[in-house]
Design a protein around this motif. Structure first.
Motif, PDB file in Angstrom:
ATOM      1  N   ARG A 193       0.974  -1.388   0.370  1.00 55.28           N
ATOM      2  CA  ARG A 193       0.205  -0.121  -0.587  1.00 55.28           C
ATOM      3  C   ARG A 193       1.093   1.408  -0.012  1.00 55.28           C
ATOM      4  NH1 ARG A 193      -5.050  -0.621   2.198  1.00 55.28           N
ATOM      5  NH2 ARG A 193      -5.975  -2.144   1.439  1.00 55.28           N
ATOM      6  N   ARG A 236      -1.398   8.637   5.726  1.00 50.53           N
ATOM      7  CA  ARG A 236      -3.062   8.876   6.235  1.00 50.53           C
ATOM      8  C   ARG A 236      -2.776   7.428   6.557  1.00 50.53           C
ATOM      9  NH1 ARG A 236      -4.459  11.684   0.006  1.00 50.53           N
ATOM     10  NH2 ARG A 236      -3.179  13.449   0.493  1.00 50.53           N
ATOM     11  N   PRO A 237      -3.747   7.212   7.534  1.00 55.16           N
ATOM     12  CA  PRO A 237      -4.103   6.196   7.703  1.00 55.16           C
ATOM     13  C   PRO A 237      -4.107   5.075   6.634  1.00 55.16           C
ATOM     14  CG  PRO A 237      -5.951   7.218   8.114  1.00 55.16           C
ATOM     15  CD  PRO A 237      -5.320   8.155   7.472  1.00 55.16           C
ATOM     16  N   TYR A 238      -4.071   3.488   7.253  1.00 54.12           N
ATOM     17  CA  TYR A 238      -4.742   2.390   5.789  1.00 54.12           C
ATOM     18  C   TYR A 238      -5.291   1.511   6.863  1.00 54.12           C
ATOM     19  CZ  TYR A 238      -0.107   4.016   4.311  1.00 54.12           C
ATOM     20  OH  TYR A 238       0.888   4.960   3.604  1.00 54.12           O
ATOM     21  N   VAL A 239      -6.235   1.150   5.851  1.00 56.72           N
ATOM     22  CA  VAL A 239      -7.383   0.407   6.304  1.00 56.72           C
ATOM     23  C   VAL A 239      -6.979  -0.889   5.413  1.00 56.72           C
ATOM     24  CG1 VAL A 239      -9.735  -0.025   6.412  1.00 56.72           C
ATOM     25  CG2 VAL A 239      -8.575   1.645   7.404  1.00 56.72           C
ATOM     26  N   ILE A 240      -7.003  -2.103   6.310  1.00 54.85           N
ATOM     27  CA  ILE A 240      -5.806  -3.379   6.187  1.00 54.85           C
ATOM     28  C   ILE A 240      -6.584  -4.788   5.936  1.00 54.85           C
ATOM     29  CG2 ILE A 240      -4.385  -5.419   5.213  1.00 54.85           C
ATOM     30  CD1 ILE A 240      -2.429  -2.788   5.326  1.00 54.85           C
ATOM     31  N   ASP A 241      -7.613  -5.293   5.251  1.00 56.31           N
ATOM     32  CA  ASP A 241      -8.210  -6.339   6.496  1.00 56.31           C
ATOM     33  C   ASP A 241      -9.201  -5.787   7.489  1.00 56.31           C
ATOM     34  OD1 ASP A 241      -7.560  -7.999   4.713  1.00 56.31           O
ATOM     35  OD2 ASP A 241      -6.597  -8.831   6.056  1.00 56.31           O
ATOM     36  N   GLY A 242      -9.832  -4.811   7.239  1.00 55.05           N
ATOM     37  CA  GLY A 242     -10.627  -4.573   8.546  1.00 55.05           C
ATOM     38  C   GLY A 242      -9.213  -4.145   9.621  1.00 55.05           C
ATOM     39  N   HIS A 243      -8.637  -3.849   9.896  1.00 57.04           N
ATOM     40  CA  HIS A 243      -7.059  -3.386  10.827  1.00 57.04           C
ATOM     41  C   HIS A 243      -6.651  -1.774  10.054  1.00 57.04           C
ATOM     42  CE1 HIS A 243      -5.998  -7.444  12.695  1.00 57.04           C
ATOM     43  NE2 HIS A 243      -6.206  -7.471  11.609  1.00 57.04           N
ATOM     44  N   VAL A 244      -6.902  -1.043  11.109  1.00 49.56           N
ATOM     45  CA  VAL A 244      -6.340   0.589  10.845  1.00 49.56           C
ATOM     46  C   VAL A 244      -5.411   0.585  11.282  1.00 49.56           C
ATOM     47  CG1 VAL A 244      -7.090   2.711  11.189  1.00 49.56           C
ATOM     48  CG2 VAL A 244      -9.214   1.251  11.093  1.00 49.56           C
TER      49      VAL A 244
END
Lengths: 799, 136
Positions: A433, A481-489
């Motif tokens: 990402r 910036r925030p990352y949203v991966i498999d529901g994790h922030v």
């Protein structure tokens, strides 16, 4: 007109000669015998060519010569029998028989020349000799032609007869070697035409004038006798022809079988195979057909150079050693190949087989390997190696610097904890990402690479420093910036160092080093930001390196010292113990304050070793102190995280003989930040052994009352900053009062640090502090001094 | 399939003159794509900032948010909420641009902890949805 008329006249003469002077039925017979003879001559010639050298070839050669000469001779005399000059004729024996042997000799010579000197030259010369054989036989035979009259010769017709005989024979010889099957087939007919043309033009050249005074010489052969001879010769021709055809069919069948077997073998081969006879392609296998996209028939008969451009001749293909080449397929595409040749005996002559290996698959595999070697497989970005190459290309010798080149080194902040706690799969997904985001922040022409781990780099052309800074801003902002991966922030940051060529480095290594130093400065400045390289950074970095080296040396040589600052009971003024403080006195630097070298030791992983050293030395010294005097030792947060700390502490107590109740371990609130419970568990284990645990520097930093509730500390130490302001500064006094009250309520002793004046002592006493420490009581002093102090005091007390 | 809702705010990084047109264009494009991937939501663009709610399957929400975070037309993206949702709050809107400047400029939620801001943002977005089309 005159020429036309002349030619017309010649044809008329020839026609008159044939139709009026000849019996056409017998002429036809002559033509048939001639045709059979000439074709069988070539059939036997083919057998000769395929026979192994030696006796067989010689025998077949003789048979062929005999057949040809016999046919020429038989044709001549049958035609002579057809000739009706209107007077009785006879044939002189010597000339008749002689002409046969002359024909045999000359045809034999011509064949030997043609075979002995392969090539067009030999064929022409052999053809001339054989062509002359026809005329020589003819005119020798005519010399024995006996009529009651006179023979008149027209020289021009004689010349035409000789020339046409030679011409057709030479043409026939060349036709026999033609690439084209039809032309090859016409060789026999051409030879037949030569024989006929020489004969009939020769006959048209002669006129018989009857002379009643001339008599046919006695002993001459009559037409009837000649007929017998000629018939025998014709039969010989027929017999030889039959044998030749039979043998040649057998040869052909064997050749076909051999060819088929070879082709079957060749078609199994994966490599393309070409069979060359000289430079002409005479065979190829299915693999090559497929490689070229051409049919077998469209390739056969072509020259090697048409298929392998650049290879002029089969002899250019090395035997047993591969070389590179290209072949051209049906669409005109060049296919890279490797070729190697081998000579094989095919039938009876040597052929060269060229093996052709298609290199496209190998080359594309190599290209793929090269691509993989230059790309980071995780993100698909260029890797360190290709980035280094790109950098070298921009800065290397010969590269022209246009404007400035910016090198931005970028490290992710807080990446490692994510990798450690959420697993490598999550770390990898995050890196992908990040790669995508950083790519989005680039301008046209900027090169982004992943150097490894969480290190990225950008190579960019910039007009000035501001442009590079804007780029770094964008990179850091987009990565943050925030990352949203498999529901994790996931929240990470990025730090960047910028170096500009040529000012900050002219070589790739120098520039990269400058960018690294700038990156280090950005991290030191608190991360999440960028720094542009400055020359002083190098100096600071070097100074820090020197300090680091000196510190390592000091630790290794045990040059650090432990000093002690005594503590007293606030109420009685009696010594209760001392706090151990590490000191570093360097021969050149002088005394280096702990505020300088302790953070450095924490950063470079020396703090554990230093902590253990101080702990051991403190326990050794305190064991010599009288009574129940305690020693307080600071533990760094990193030490608390080390596994085996409890065992180390207990081992040192055991070795030095210090009672656990006389050891006091001080920790700061920082140690409890982000604690997952393991630090509290360590502290509990230590306290369970009777060791006292203190909260140091209370009231500063991350003060939180929750820390006091999480662990039953034995003691709270109020930070010196409050004490020094306390008596006169209302807020500080209130804080001190609150802490002492809190300590009392929680059952924790309260120590005031940094007590320097009598007023402060009185204030702290009034507020209920249980213990005092500071310059008012004593500065930190060396081990023997504090021991002496304690002993003296103890004597006073007991004495 | 589990439904998720994501709320974020960001600063708009657009030239003032063309900002309105560009946002309208962006929303129009998004709408068509969102129908295909099951995304609904609302976007408020006012006072140089974006407030947006996105709801749909986790995978689609993640992909869309990643696209937003890779877009330089946003800056300082702040994630206010990502949570499973029981029902769609914007079920009828593939992506509705809501709110006129004068209607909402004084009602923009301040940053007071992300959860509270998220709730306030959702309420504001819902209140601005076209009244006539609101389902139920």
């Amino acid at each position: 007109m005159a020429v036309t008329a002349g030619v017309q006249g010649a044809f008329d003469t020839l026609a008159t000669c044939l139709t009026e002077a000849h019996d056409l039925r017998i002429v036809a017979l002559a033509a048939v015998i001639c045709t059979i003879g000439m074709h069988s001559a070539y059939a036997i010639g083919g057998v000769v060519a395929r026979s192994p050298r030696g006796r067989d070839q010689l025998l077949w050669g003789a048979a062929g010569t005999l057949a040809t000469a016999s046919a020429i001779w038989a044709t001549h005399f049958i035609a002579m029998l057809a000739y009706r000059p209107g007077v009785p004729v006879a044939f002189a024996l010597d000339a008749t028989v002689g002409s046969f042997f002359l024909a045999v000799a000359l045809v034999g010579l011509g064949s030997l020349i043609a075979i002995g000197r392969p090539g067009p030259g030999g064929r022409t010369l052999g053809g001339i000799v054989s062509g002359l054989a026809i005329s020589a036989m003819h005119y020798t035979g005519m010399a024995g032609y006996d009529v009651p009259g006179t023979l008149h010769w027209k020289p021009s017709w004689v010349t035409a007869s000789v020339i046409s005989g030679v011409f057709f024979t030479v043409a026939s010889g060349h036709a026999a070697w033609s690439r084209h099957r039809l032309v090859r087939r016409s060789a026999g007919t051409l030879l037949m035409l030569g024989v006929c043309a020489a004969h009939f033009l020769g006959m048209a050249a002669v006129t018989v004038t009857p002379d009643p005074f001339r008599q046919i010489r006695p002993g001459a052969l009559s037409s009837e006798t000649l007929l017998v001879l000629v018939t025998n010769a014709a039969l010989l021709v027929l017999a030889l022809a039959l044998v030749a055809v039979f043998v040649s069919v057998r040869f052909e069948r064997r050749r076909r079988a051999e060819e088929r077997r070879l082709r079957d073998f060749a078609d199994v081969a994966v490599e393309g195979l070409l069979i060359c006879d000289g430079d002409r392609i005479v065979g190829l296998n299915r693999s090559l057909e497929q490689m070229l996209g051409r049919s077998r028939d469209s390739v056969l008969g072509r020259s090697l150079a048409e298929i392998l451009p650049g290879i002029a001749a089969a002899a250019d293909v090395p035997v047993g050693r591969e070389r590179d080449a290209t072949v051209t397929d049906a669409d005109g595409t060049s296919i890279p190949v490797r070729i190697v040749a081998q000579d094989i005996a095919l039938g009876d002559s040597a052929h060269r087989v060229v093996a052709i290996r298609d290199q496209r698959e190998r080359l594309s595999a190599e290209a793929e390997i090269r691509r993989l070697a230059h790309l980071d497989p995780l993100t698909g970005l260029p890797n360190r190696r290709s980035f280094g190459e790109a950098l070298a290309a921009r800065l290397g010798p010969g590269a022209r610097l246009v404007g400035r080149v910016a090198l931005v080194m970028l490290d992710l902040d807080r990446f490692k904890p994510i990798n450690d706690t959420l697993g490598h799969a999550m770390g990898d997904a995050l890196l992908r990402r990040v790669a995508g985001r950083l790519s989005a922040a680039l301008r046209e022409g900027d090169l982004l690479a992943r150097l490894g781990g969480d290190e990225f780099a950008v190579l960019a052309s910039v007009a000035d420093a501001a442009e590079a800074e804007a780029l770094a801003d964008r990179l850091i902002e987009i990565a943050r910036r925030p990352y949203v991966i498999d529901g994790h922030v996931l929240e990470i940051g990025a730090s960047a160092g910028i170096a500009l060529a040529p000012a900050d480095g002219r070589t790739p290594d120098a520039l990269a080093q400058s960018a690294d130093i700038a990156l280090y400065a950005a991290k030191e400045a608190g991360r999440g930001t960028w720094r542009l390289f400055e020359t002083e950074m190098t100096m600071r970095r070097q100074q820090r390196r020197d300090l680091e080296l000196d510190l390592r040396r000091a630790v290794a040589r045990r040059e650090l010292q432990v000093h002690y600052q005594p503590q007293v009971d606030a109420a009685t003024g009696a010594f209760t113990g001392a706090e151990a403080l590490v000191r570093w006195h360097h021969a050149e630097r002088g005394t280096v304050p702990p505020s300088v070298f302790v953070p450095l030791a924490e950063e470079i992983g020396l703090i554990g070793e230093i902590g253990t050293f101080v702990l051991r030395r403190a326990c050794e010294d305190a064991a010599q102190w009288p009574g129940t005097l305690t020693v307080a030792v600071n533990l760094s947060p990193l030490q608390l995280k080390e596994p085996g700390l409890v065992e180390t502490v207990l081992a040192i107590l055991g070795e030095t003989g210090l009672a656990p109740s006389r050891l006091e371990l001080e920790i700061t609130e920082t140690a409890l930040l982000h604690d997952d419970g393991s630090t509290i568990a360590t502290l509990a284990a230590l306290r369970a052994r009777g060791i006292q645990i203190s909260m140091d520097d209370f009231g500063t930093g991350y003060s939180s009352l929750s820390h006091l509730s999480r662990f039953p500390f034995d003691k709270i130490k109020i930070d010196r900053s409050f004490i020094q302001l306390a008596p006169h500064h209302a807020n500080s006094a209130s804080i001190v009062r609150a802490i002492t009250t809190l300590g009392r309520r929680l059952g924790m002793a309260v120590t005031a640090e940094g007590v320097e004046t009598e007023a402060q002592r009185a204030f702290m006493l009034g507020e209920g502090a249980s213990q005092l420490q500071g310059y008012l009581i004593s500065r930190p002093v060396p081990a023997d001094a504090v021991a002496e102090l304690f002993r003296a005091h103890s004597r006073v007390e007991t004495g | 399939m589990m439904l998720y809702r994501l709320v974020y705010r960001s600063r708009a990084n657009l030239p003032e003159a063309s900002a309105e047109a560009e946002v309208a264009d962006l929303v129009a494009r998004a709408r068509a794509a969102n129908v295909r991937i099951g995304i609904t939501g609302a976007l408020l663009h006012v006072d140089g900032q974006f407030l947006q709610a996105i709801e749909g399957p986790l995978e689609a929400v993640e992909a869309l948010f990643e696209k937003i975070c890779s877009d330089l037309r946003h800056r300082d993206v702040q994630l206010l909420e990502l949570a499973p949702a029981e029902e769609r709050l914007f079920g009828a809107w593939a992506m509705e641009q809501v709110g006129r400047h004068e209607d909402v400029v004084d009602r923009l939620p301040l940053s007071v902890g992300t959860a509270a801001t998220s709730d306030a943002t959702l309420a504001l977005l819902r209140a601005q949805l076209p009244r006539l089309q609101r389902p139920g």
